[in-house]
Design an enzyme around this catalytic site. Structure first.
Site, PDB file in Angstrom:
ATOM      1  N   ASP A  57       0.811  -1.220   0.000  1.00 15.35           N
ATOM      2  CA  ASP A  57       0.000   0.000   0.000  1.00 15.35           C
ATOM      3  C   ASP A  57       0.844   1.268   0.000  1.00 15.35           C
ATOM      4  O   ASP A  57       2.055   1.224   0.163  1.00 15.35           O
ATOM      5  CB  ASP A  57      -0.960   0.002   1.207  1.00 15.35           C
ATOM      6  CG  ASP A  57      -0.325  -0.564   2.472  1.00 15.35           C
ATOM      7  OD1 ASP A  57       0.908  -0.516   2.580  1.00 15.35           O
ATOM      8  OD2 ASP A  57      -1.053  -1.046   3.341  1.00 15.35           O
ATOM      9  N   ASN A  98      -7.328  -3.397  14.501  1.00 14.91           N
ATOM     10  CA  ASN A  98      -8.725  -3.712  14.148  1.00 14.91           C
ATOM     11  C   ASN A  98      -8.822  -4.876  13.161  1.00 14.91           C
ATOM     12  O   ASN A  98      -9.872  -5.136  12.595  1.00 14.91           O
ATOM     13  CB  ASN A  98      -9.422  -2.473  13.565  1.00 14.91           C
ATOM     14  CG  ASN A  98      -8.773  -1.992  12.270  1.00 14.91           C
ATOM     15  OD1 ASN A  98      -7.813  -2.603  11.775  1.00 14.91           O
ATOM     16  ND2 ASN A  98      -9.283  -0.909  11.707  1.00 14.91           N
ATOM     17  N   HIS A 144      -7.110  -5.166  10.270  1.00 14.69           N
ATOM     18  CA  HIS A 144      -6.873  -4.882   8.855  1.00 14.69           C
ATOM     19  C   HIS A 144      -5.597  -5.543   8.351  1.00 14.69           C
ATOM     20  O   HIS A 144      -4.650  -5.764   9.109  1.00 14.69           O
ATOM     21  CB  HIS A 144      -6.921  -3.377   8.550  1.00 14.69           C
ATOM     22  CG  HIS A 144      -5.736  -2.578   8.994  1.00 14.69           C
ATOM     23  ND1 HIS A 144      -5.851  -1.288   9.454  1.00 14.69           N
ATOM     24  CD2 HIS A 144      -4.406  -2.838   9.030  1.00 14.69           C
ATOM     25  CE1 HIS A 144      -4.648  -0.816   9.757  1.00 14.69           C
ATOM     26  NE2 HIS A 144      -3.753  -1.733   9.503  1.00 14.69           N
ATOM     27  N   GLU A 187      -9.779  -2.366   5.551  1.00 14.65           N
ATOM     28  CA  GLU A 187     -10.363  -2.135   6.866  1.00 14.65           C
ATOM     29  C   GLU A 187     -11.561  -3.068   7.089  1.00 14.65           C
ATOM     30  O   GLU A 187     -12.066  -3.674   6.141  1.00 14.65           O
ATOM     31  CB  GLU A 187     -10.819  -0.669   6.964  1.00 14.65           C
ATOM     32  CG  GLU A 187      -9.686   0.363   6.804  1.00 14.65           C
ATOM     33  CD  GLU A 187      -8.814   0.528   8.066  1.00 14.65           C
ATOM     34  OE1 GLU A 187      -8.704  -0.419   8.870  1.00 14.65           O
ATOM     35  OE2 GLU A 187      -8.242   1.624   8.232  1.00 14.65           O
TER      36      GLU A 187
HETATM   37  C1  F6R Z   1       1.558  -1.763   6.134  1.00 16.58           C
HETATM   38  C2  F6R Z   1       0.190  -2.261   6.209  1.00 16.58           C
HETATM   39  C3  F6R Z   1      -0.555  -2.338   7.496  1.00 16.58           C
HETATM   40  C4  F6R Z   1       0.307  -2.690   8.714  1.00 16.58           C
HETATM   41  C5  F6R Z   1      -0.535  -2.694   9.974  1.00 16.58           C
HETATM   42  C6  F6R Z   1       0.304  -2.977  11.199  1.00 16.58           C
HETATM   43  O1  F6R Z   1       2.038  -1.788   4.802  1.00 16.58           O
HETATM   44  O2  F6R Z   1      -0.354  -2.562   5.211  1.00 16.58           O
HETATM   45  O3  F6R Z   1      -1.567  -3.297   7.368  1.00 16.58           O
HETATM   46  O4  F6R Z   1       0.900  -3.938   8.517  1.00 16.58           O
HETATM   47  O5  F6R Z   1      -1.171  -1.483  10.116  1.00 16.58           O
HETATM   48  O6  F6R Z   1       1.175  -1.914  11.404  1.00 16.58           O
HETATM   49  P1  F6R Z   1       2.354  -1.992  12.465  1.00 16.58           P
HETATM   50  O7  F6R Z   1       3.296  -3.053  11.961  1.00 16.58           O
HETATM   51  O8  F6R Z   1       2.981  -0.640  12.447  1.00 16.58           O
HETATM   52  O9  F6R Z   1       1.734  -2.369  13.762  1.00 16.58           O
END
Ligand code: F6R
Length: 240
Positions: free
Chosen positions: A67, A135, A137, A142
Site C-alpha cells: 500500500d 482492528n 486490517h 479495513e
Molecule cells: C503496512 C500495512 C498495514 C500494517 C498494519 C500494522 O504496509 O499494510 O496493514 O501492517 O497497520 O502496522 P504496524 O506493523 O505498524 O503495527
C-alpha cells in the site's frame, strides 16, 4: 495455519528472516510482497545483515508493496516509498526497476489502481509479508471490506489513523486515504508470513486465533489460505 510463538520482537524478526532468507537462497528470482509499519522493520534489518554477509542477494528479486498513502508526495519521509528505501532497498542490491509500490501520484487514482492491479495479476508473489492492524486490517483493507476486493482507494478508519499518528506530528497530518492491494490480491500469494508483536495486538490475536471467518475482521480470511505462517511474540499473545 502455522503459528510460531516467540518471546519477543527480536526473536520474531530473526525467525521471519530465516523464512524469507531461505526462500531467497532456494529461489534467487523470488517475487516478494512487502509491508511497511513497525512489524517488519526487524525482519528487514536481519535481511540487510544477511545480504552484507553474502548469504542472500536481491539482484534478481522483484518486490510488490501492499500500500501507499494518498496525498503524500513520494519524497515525504512517511510515504511508504521512502519507508521502504530507508529500511531495506537502500541497503541491498535490489534494482530500482524491480521495486513496485502502488502510486498515489497524479489526478487519476482509479487509473493507478487498475495499473497496479494489472501488475499484481502477473506478479506471482512467492511470499507476502503482512502485519495486522489492531482492528484486524491487512494492507489497508479495513473491517467490512469484501474478501473479493482488488486494488482500491480506501478511506482509513479513525482507529487506523490514530494508530499511525505516532509517525506524524499530529492527527491532522495523517493521510485520510490510501491505495492498497485488496484482500483478493493478498490471498493470491503462494505463501503468507504474518508478523504480530506487542500488547496493542492482543485482542487482534485473540480474534484471529478464534478461527471465526468474517469480513468484519479482514485478517480472518487467512484461514482460507493453505500456506500461512504467523509469528507472534509473548506480548501480543497475552494470556491467551
Ligand atoms: C503496512 C500495512 C498495514 C500494517 C498494519 C500494522 O504496509 O499494510 O496493514 O501492517 O497497520 O502496522 P504496524 O506493523 O505498524 O503495527
Amino acid at each position: 495455519m502455522n503459528v510460531i510463538r516467540v518471546k519477543d520482537y527480536e526473536s520474531l524478526s530473526l525467525e521471519a528472516a530465516k523464512i524469507v532468507g531461505e526462500l531467497l537462497k532456494t529461489k534467487p528470482k523470488s517475487h516478494l510482497g512487502l509491508a511497511t509499519g513497525s512489524s517488519p522493520i526487524g525482519l528487514y534489518q536481519n535481511l540487510i545483515k544477511m545480504f552484507k554477509n553474502n548469504e542472500i542477494s536481491f539482484k534478481h528479486v522483484k518486490t510488490y508493496n501492499l500500500d501507499e498513502y494518498c496525498g503524500l508526495p513520494k519524497e515525504h519521509k512517511e510515504s511508504y516509498y521512502s519507508f521502504m528505501h530507508r529500511n531495506l532497498f537502500d541497503h541491498v542490491d535490489i534494482s530500482e526497476k524491480n521495486i513496485h509500490l502502488p502510486s498515489s501520484e497524479g489526478k487519476n487514482l482509479e487509473k493507478n489502481c487498475k495499473t497496479y492491479n494489472r501488475l499484481l495479476h502477473k506478479a506471482n508473489i512467492d511470499l507476502q509479508v503482512l502485519g495486522i492492524g489492531s482492528n484486524g486490517h491487512i494492507g489497508f483493507n479495513e473491517p467490512g471490506t469484501s474478501f473479493e476486493q482488488e486494488t482500491f482507494i480506501v478511506k482509513l478508519t479513525e482507529k487506523t489513523r490514530q494508530d499511525n499518528k505516532r509517525f506524524f506530528n499530529s492527527i491532522e497530518e495523517v493521510p485520510a486515504y490510501s491505495i492498497t492491494m485488496g484482500i483478493k490480491n493478498i490471498m493470491q500469494a503462494k505463501q503468507i508470513l504474518m508478523l504480530i508483536s506487542g500488547a496493542s495486538k492482543q485482542s487482534a490475536v485473540k480474534q484471529l486465533l478464534s478461527g471465526n471467518i468474517s469480513e468484519d475482521f479482514p485478517a480472518s480470511v487467512l484461514h482460507k489460505h493453505e500456506n500461512v505462517t504467523i509469528i507472534i511474540d509473548d506480548a501480543a499473545y497475552g494470556d491467551l
